[in-house]
Scaffold this motif. Structure first.
Motif, short mmCIF file in Angstrom:
data_model
loop_
_atom_site.label_atom_id
_atom_site.label_comp_id
_atom_site.label_asym_id
_atom_site.label_seq_id
_atom_site.Cartn_x
_atom_site.Cartn_y
_atom_site.Cartn_z
N LEU A 1 1.86 -3.78 3.96
CA LEU A 1 3.13 -3.09 3.87
C LEU A 1 2.84 -1.66 3.44
CD1 LEU A 1 5.09 -5.83 1.86
CD2 LEU A 1 4.78 -5.67 4.34
N ASP A 2 3.15 -0.71 4.28
CA ASP A 2 2.86 0.68 3.95
C ASP A 2 3.89 1.57 4.64
OD1 ASP A 2 2.08 0.70 6.61
OD2 ASP A 2 -0.06 0.81 6.19
N GLY A 3 3.67 2.87 4.60
CA GLY A 3 4.64 3.73 5.25
C GLY A 3 4.41 5.19 4.97
N ALA A 4 5.21 6.00 5.65
CA ALA A 4 5.14 7.45 5.47
C ALA A 4 5.78 7.89 4.16
CB ALA A 4 5.83 8.13 6.65
N THR A 5 6.53 7.00 3.53
CA THR A 5 7.34 7.34 2.36
C THR A 5 6.59 8.18 1.34
OG1 THR A 5 8.40 5.20 2.68
CG2 THR A 5 8.88 6.35 0.64
N GLU B 1 2.90 8.39 1.35
CA GLU B 1 1.69 8.97 1.95
C GLU B 1 1.98 10.34 2.55
OE1 GLU B 1 -0.97 6.71 4.42
OE2 GLU B 1 -0.09 4.81 3.75
N ASN B 2 3.13 10.48 3.19
CA ASN B 2 3.48 11.72 3.88
C ASN B 2 4.58 12.49 3.16
OD1 ASN B 2 1.69 10.60 5.66
ND2 ASN B 2 2.98 10.80 7.46
N PHE B 3 4.93 12.03 1.95
CA PHE B 3 5.90 12.74 1.10
C PHE B 3 7.25 12.92 1.80
CE2 PHE B 3 1.55 14.19 0.22
CZ PHE B 3 1.40 13.70 -1.07
N VAL B 4 7.73 11.85 2.40
CA VAL B 4 9.03 11.88 3.10
C VAL B 4 9.88 10.70 2.61
CG1 VAL B 4 8.27 13.14 5.15
CG2 VAL B 4 7.98 10.67 5.07
N TRP B 5 10.10 10.66 1.31
CA TRP B 5 10.71 9.51 0.66
C TRP B 5 12.05 9.12 1.29
CZ3 TRP B 5 9.11 14.10 -1.46
CH2 TRP B 5 7.84 14.07 -2.06
N GLY B 6 12.90 10.09 1.52
CA GLY B 6 14.24 9.79 2.02
C GLY B 6 14.32 9.50 3.50
N LEU B 7 13.24 9.71 4.25
CA LEU B 7 13.27 9.37 5.67
C LEU B 7 13.21 7.86 5.90
CD1 LEU B 7 11.09 12.11 7.44
CD2 LEU B 7 13.54 12.07 6.97
N ARG B 8 12.70 7.11 4.93
CA ARG B 8 12.70 5.65 4.97
C ARG B 8 12.00 5.09 6.21
NH1 ARG B 8 12.19 4.90 1.01
NH2 ARG B 8 12.92 2.76 0.92
N VAL B 9 10.71 5.35 6.32
CA VAL B 9 9.91 4.83 7.42
C VAL B 9 8.76 4.02 6.84
CG1 VAL B 9 8.47 5.36 9.42
CG2 VAL B 9 10.52 6.72 8.96
N GLY B 10 8.84 2.70 6.99
CA GLY B 10 7.79 1.80 6.53
C GLY B 10 7.26 0.96 7.68
N PHE B 11 6.22 0.17 7.39
CA PHE B 11 5.59 -0.65 8.44
C PHE B 11 5.15 -1.99 7.88
CE2 PHE B 11 4.83 3.80 9.41
CZ PHE B 11 5.15 3.90 10.76
N VAL B 12 5.17 -3.00 8.76
CA VAL B 12 4.63 -4.33 8.45
C VAL B 12 3.56 -4.64 9.49
CG1 VAL B 12 5.10 -6.80 8.22
CG2 VAL B 12 6.84 -5.13 7.53
N THR B 13 2.34 -4.95 9.03
CA THR B 13 1.22 -5.25 9.93
C THR B 13 0.57 -6.56 9.50
OG1 THR B 13 0.82 -2.88 10.17
CG2 THR B 13 -0.90 -4.36 10.94
N TYR B 14 0.19 -7.39 10.47
CA TYR B 14 -0.41 -8.70 10.19
C TYR B 14 -1.88 -8.74 10.63
CZ TYR B 14 4.44 -10.27 9.83
OH TYR B 14 5.76 -10.42 9.46
N GLY B 15 -2.68 -9.51 9.88
CA GLY B 15 -4.06 -9.73 10.26
C GLY B 15 -4.56 -11.07 9.76
N THR B 16 -5.20 -11.86 10.64
CA THR B 16 -5.77 -13.15 10.24
C THR B 16 -6.73 -13.61 11.34
OG1 THR B 16 -5.24 -15.38 9.44
CG2 THR B 16 -3.97 -14.56 11.31
N ASP C 1 0.82 -1.21 0.00
CA ASP C 1 0.00 0.00 0.00
C ASP C 1 0.85 1.26 0.00
OD1 ASP C 1 -2.28 -1.55 0.05
OD2 ASP C 1 -2.56 -1.40 2.21
N ALA C 2 1.95 1.23 -0.76
CA ALA C 2 2.91 2.33 -0.73
C ALA C 2 2.27 3.68 -1.02
CB ALA C 2 4.05 2.06 -1.71
N TYR C 3 1.30 3.71 -1.95
CA TYR C 3 0.70 4.98 -2.38
C TYR C 3 -0.71 5.16 -1.81
CZ TYR C 3 4.57 4.59 -5.65
OH TYR C 3 5.82 4.46 -6.20
N PHE C 4 -0.96 4.50 -0.70
CA PHE C 4 -2.30 4.48 -0.13
C PHE C 4 -2.83 5.90 0.12
CE2 PHE C 4 -5.38 4.32 3.30
CZ PHE C 4 -6.25 3.36 2.82
#
Length: 440
Positions: free
Chosen positions: A268-272, A274-289, A236-239
């Motif tokens: 898989l998503d992040g501020a990259t 969504e928040n226009f901070v590409w070089g800060l390199r902050v992503g996330f991994v979340t699980y659901g089941t 969901d990089a461009y969510f």
């Protein structure tokens, strides 16, 4: 196998044995070490006189630093910028991101999911996911238009087998029949399949409609119900960058994560982006089941394995980057800022649709469907992509990305509205010039 990994595996198997079946051999062996990290954490809590545990330098009770570094960061303390962050990420940021995820995905409601684990950007999130869940020879289903780095991460580094299906129907829109056929074919011969879905999509800039989303969820749920373990990965990089009314505005994660115990959804998503901070390199991994029994314990075990993967690769994501993202999210202007930038990109997408709707382009190229994100693609009718790319670059100073034989990707995210007509007129001119050379 390390005893800590064995303990985590037992917790996971007790809550959902299919998760253990889905996990890679590396994933089964992963754990979060106690050792120095846990001893340092205990010392931080209890060592009120002297703490000689952590591998940083201090001076007069503060984090040692160069003033020349901190002078460039007014308003940020050295302790919030220069010290190591936990391998799981800053707890306050993880909680804030999960809260925001629920707000952006109302269908998630109060469904139990893991606390996001912070990664060094979304590319690293994909790599971490692959460490935990992908074995050599595993099948990963992807569309025929896809981000090229998936091949490097999944095929080259992990040895997975990428199988592709057609992304678009002839009339436009997501090809549900092709997707269903690819899922069914893989499920016939595999106990586990991995499906990676990327919306808004790179390179096409397409996000499925609500009806298409319903179809994807039905197909994956029925596959799990039939007995195949399904790992559904949502890149969901461009969510959030959805520009049309009929576009599905939620991540498929929100509904997939509660469908079946044999269906694991990984967001898989992040501020990259969504928040226009590409070089800060902050992503996330979340699980659901679907989990039985002690749900928090199972998610915590998955978080520890994922944190172990982070610890064993980059150790931790930048503390400074996480601090900046968290402070931005806590700022009262955050929502206004997000909407302001969204409207700029939406206006560019709308202007682009107006421009390429001109009949003068019809014989030279046609656009693929796009409704979201940063990109759109065109299919060339009379010339091939790479020669045209070079021709435009060398003769007109115009840069585009060639994909395969006939496709060009346009990143309208970095185009001013006023430049859009000139860009496509230049593309048309280049096509006509190359076509004339071929005739000559």
């Amino acid at each position: 196998m390390n005893p800590i990994a064995q303990e985590l595996n037992q917790v996971i198997q007790a809550g959902n044995p299919h998760l253990f079946e889905m996990m890679s051999e590396i994933g089964k062996n992963l754990f979060f070490p106690k050792g120095i990290l846990s001893q340092s954490a205990e010392a931080k809590e209890k060592a009120y006189r002297i703490n000689a545990t952590i591998g940083i330098a201090t001076e007069k009770g503060r984090t040692m630093h160069f003033p020349s570094v901190m002078d460039a960061l007014p308003g940020v303390e050295p302790e919030a910028a220069l010290t190591y962050a936990p391998s799981f990420g800053l707890l306050a940021l993880r909680k804030a991101w999960q809260e925001a995820m629920r707000l952006k995905n109302p269908s998630l409601a109060d469904t139990a999911v893991s606390l996001p684990v912070v990664t060094c950007g979304i590319t690293h999130a994909i790599s971490v996911f692959a460490d935990v869940w992908v074995d050599p020879g595993d099948v990963v289903l992807l569309p025929d238009m896809m981000w090229g780095n998936y091949t490097m991460i999944l095929s080259v580094r992990k040895g997975a087998v990428i199988q592709q299906y057609r992304l678009f129907t002839e009339s436009g829109g997501f090809d549900l029949e092709a997707f269903a056929a690819a899922v069914a074919a893989a499920a016939k011969t595999r106990k586990k399949i991995i499906v990676l879905l990327n919306f808004p999509q790179n390179p096409s800039g397409y996000t499925v409609t609500q009806t298409e989303a319903d179809g994807i969820i039905r197909i994956l749920s029925e596959t799990a119900q039939s007995g195949t373990n399904v790992v559904a990965v949502l890149d969901d990089a461009y969510f959030g960058l959805f520009y049309e009314e009929e576009t599905c505005k939620e991540s498929l994660f929100a509904r997939l994560c509660r469908q079946h115990s044999k269906l694991l959804a990984i967001k898989l998503d992040g501020a990259t982006k969504e928040n226009f901070v590409w070089g800060l390199r902050v992503g996330f991994v979340t699980y659901g089941t679907r989990i039985e029994g002690n749900v928090p314990a199972v998610y915590e075990a998955l978080e520890k394995k994922t944190g172990g993967a982070v610890r064993g690769s980059v150790s931790n994501a930048s503390h400074l980057s996480q601090t900046l993202v968290l402070r931005s999210m806590q700022n009262p202007d955050y929502a206004r800022e997000q909407n302001e930038k969204f409207e700029i990109l939406k206006a560019r997408a709308e202007r682009l649709k107006e421009v390429i709707g001109d009949p003068k382009y019809r014989d030279a190229f046609e656009p693929y469907p796009f409704n979201s994100g940063y990109f759109m693609c065109i299919r060339l009718k009379t010339v091939t992509a790479e020669p045209l790319r070079l021709h435009l670059l060398d003769n007109y100073g115009v840069g585009l990305i060639a994909l395969g034989e006939r496709n060009l990707r346009v990143a309208f995210s970095c185009l001013e509205e006023a430049d859009i007509p000139e860009l496509f007129d230049t593309i048309l001119k280049g096509i006509e010039e190359l076509a004339a050379q071929q005739i000559g």
